[in-house]
Design a protein around this motif. Structure first.
Motif, mmCIF file in Angstrom:
data_model
loop_
_atom_site.group_PDB
_atom_site.id
_atom_site.type_symbol
_atom_site.label_atom_id
_atom_site.label_comp_id
_atom_site.label_asym_id
_atom_site.label_seq_id
_atom_site.Cartn_x
_atom_site.Cartn_y
_atom_site.Cartn_z
ATOM 1 N N MET A 275 3.345 6.636 -32.367
ATOM 2 C CA MET A 275 3.765 6.874 -31.012
ATOM 3 C C MET A 275 2.567 7.158 -30.110
ATOM 4 S SD MET A 275 6.931 6.407 -31.069
ATOM 5 C CE MET A 275 8.336 7.138 -30.373
ATOM 6 N N ARG A 276 1.365 7.082 -30.615
ATOM 7 C CA ARG A 276 0.180 7.355 -29.812
ATOM 8 C C ARG A 276 -0.198 6.187 -28.914
ATOM 9 N NH1 ARG A 276 -3.765 10.064 -34.305
ATOM 10 N NH2 ARG A 276 -2.325 11.692 -34.940
ATOM 11 N N ALA A 277 0.108 4.970 -29.376
ATOM 12 C CA ALA A 277 -0.295 3.801 -28.596
ATOM 13 C C ALA A 277 0.517 3.719 -27.312
ATOM 14 C CB ALA A 277 -0.116 2.535 -29.417
ATOM 15 N N GLU A 278 -0.153 3.303 -26.242
ATOM 16 C CA GLU A 278 0.501 3.199 -24.938
ATOM 17 C C GLU A 278 1.627 2.169 -24.969
ATOM 18 O OE1 GLU A 278 -0.643 2.043 -20.351
ATOM 19 O OE2 GLU A 278 -2.237 2.511 -21.785
ATOM 20 N N SER A 279 1.408 1.067 -25.680
ATOM 21 C CA SER A 279 2.436 0.026 -25.751
ATOM 22 C C SER A 279 3.701 0.544 -26.420
ATOM 23 C CB SER A 279 1.903 -1.190 -26.496
ATOM 24 O OG SER A 279 1.565 -0.839 -27.827
ATOM 25 N N ARG B 84 4.706 3.812 -26.433
ATOM 26 C CA ARG B 84 5.329 4.788 -25.538
ATOM 27 C C ARG B 84 6.055 4.122 -24.379
ATOM 28 N NH1 ARG B 84 0.252 7.496 -25.992
ATOM 29 N NH2 ARG B 84 -0.232 6.703 -23.925
ATOM 30 N N GLU B 85 5.510 3.020 -23.885
ATOM 31 C CA GLU B 85 6.097 2.372 -22.719
ATOM 32 C C GLU B 85 7.069 1.249 -23.084
ATOM 33 O OE1 GLU B 85 2.888 1.155 -20.248
ATOM 34 O OE2 GLU B 85 2.221 3.209 -19.869
ATOM 35 N N ALA B 86 7.285 1.019 -24.348
ATOM 36 C CA ALA B 86 8.186 -0.050 -24.780
ATOM 37 C C ALA B 86 9.630 0.305 -24.439
ATOM 38 C CB ALA B 86 8.044 -0.287 -26.273
ATOM 39 N N ARG B 87 10.435 -0.719 -24.270
ATOM 40 C CA ARG B 87 11.838 -0.513 -23.969
ATOM 41 C C ARG B 87 12.534 0.175 -25.147
ATOM 42 N NH1 ARG B 87 15.232 -5.736 -22.626
ATOM 43 N NH2 ARG B 87 14.472 -6.083 -24.697
ATOM 44 N N ASP B 88 12.128 -0.200 -26.392
ATOM 45 C CA ASP B 88 12.682 0.410 -27.604
ATOM 46 C C ASP B 88 11.517 0.866 -28.485
ATOM 47 O OD1 ASP B 88 14.264 1.236 -29.686
ATOM 48 O OD2 ASP B 88 14.732 -0.785 -30.389
ATOM 49 N N PRO B 89 11.007 2.075 -28.297
ATOM 50 C CA PRO B 89 9.833 2.511 -29.080
ATOM 51 C C PRO B 89 10.110 2.583 -30.578
ATOM 52 C CG PRO B 89 10.654 4.292 -27.696
ATOM 53 C CD PRO B 89 11.448 3.077 -27.364
ATOM 54 N N TRP B 90 11.337 2.826 -30.987
ATOM 55 C CA TRP B 90 11.651 2.879 -32.408
ATOM 56 C C TRP B 90 11.632 1.492 -33.031
ATOM 57 C CZ3 TRP B 90 11.059 7.123 -34.892
ATOM 58 C CH2 TRP B 90 11.193 8.321 -34.222
ATOM 59 N N GLY B 91 11.702 0.453 -32.247
ATOM 60 C CA GLY B 91 11.606 -0.912 -32.763
ATOM 61 C C GLY B 91 10.246 -1.186 -33.372
ATOM 62 N N VAL B 92 9.187 -0.593 -32.777
ATOM 63 C CA VAL B 92 7.836 -0.754 -33.329
ATOM 64 C C VAL B 92 7.759 -0.101 -34.699
ATOM 65 C CG1 VAL B 92 5.406 -0.188 -32.954
ATOM 66 C CG2 VAL B 92 6.833 -0.872 -31.028
#
Length: 174
Positions: free
Chosen positions: A1-5, A7-15
């Motif tokens: 969760m540190r990466a900006e992409s 944090r700003e993703a529509r679905d951060p849990w998808g990453v």
């Protein structure tokens, strides 16, 4: 969760779900390759195929590679025609038969000749195999044969090209 992409993703849990899925894929690949997950992620390691047992194969291994087929064909021709060069397996079998005819127990003869064969294959040279077997006291103890018998077997099967070494002792019966 540190990466900006992330944090700003529509679905951060998808990453995170995607990362876990990739890790699961590499864990399965690592189990198939019998290595660590870290190694399975490397392209030079993961390019190998999974090991398999000979007994689980649907067809003989000779069918997989032309070199193996050529070796198998040459071995079969050598068994049919006695005047050609003797393959290693035939030579080992004949050495074991000779020792049994000389009075050695069959299991001791087979184990002894196979130990010498393995040393020759491992070292690649007769004199190195002879020296390796000469210094290895554990082999003689495992075979449970007297020292003169082991010396005679070792000397006759592997030989030595060192003129400073004494010739092998005459054949001794186990």
């Amino acid at each position: 969760m540190r990466a900006e992409s992330t944090r700003e993703a529509r679905d951060p849990w998808g990453v995170i779900t995607h990362a876990v899925r990739i890790t699961c894929i590499y864990e399965k690949r690592a189990q198939g390759l019998l290595c660590s997950v870290h190694q399975a992620r490397r392209p030079h390691i993961s390019s190998f195929h999974d090991p398999d047992r000979f007994s689980t194969r649907a067809h003989p291994i000779v069918d997989d590679h032309p070199v193996l087929a050529a070796i198998d064909e040459r071995y079969n021709r050598a068994e049919e025609a006695e005047d050609t060069s003797t393959p290693v397996l035939v030579a080992v079998a004949r050495a074991i038969e000779l020792l049994v005819l000389l009075g050695w127990p069959a299991d001791v003869a087979q184990s002894g000749v196979e130990q010498i064969r393995d040393a020759l294959m491992r070292t690649g040279a007769r004199h190195t195999a002879y020296e390796s077997l000469r210094h290895d006291k554990q082999v003689r103890v495992l075979l449970d044969i007297p020292a003169p018998s082991w010396m005679a077997l070792r000397g006759r099967c592997s030989g030595t090209q060192n003129p400073c070494m004494p010739p092998p002792m005459p054949g001794a019966v186990c």
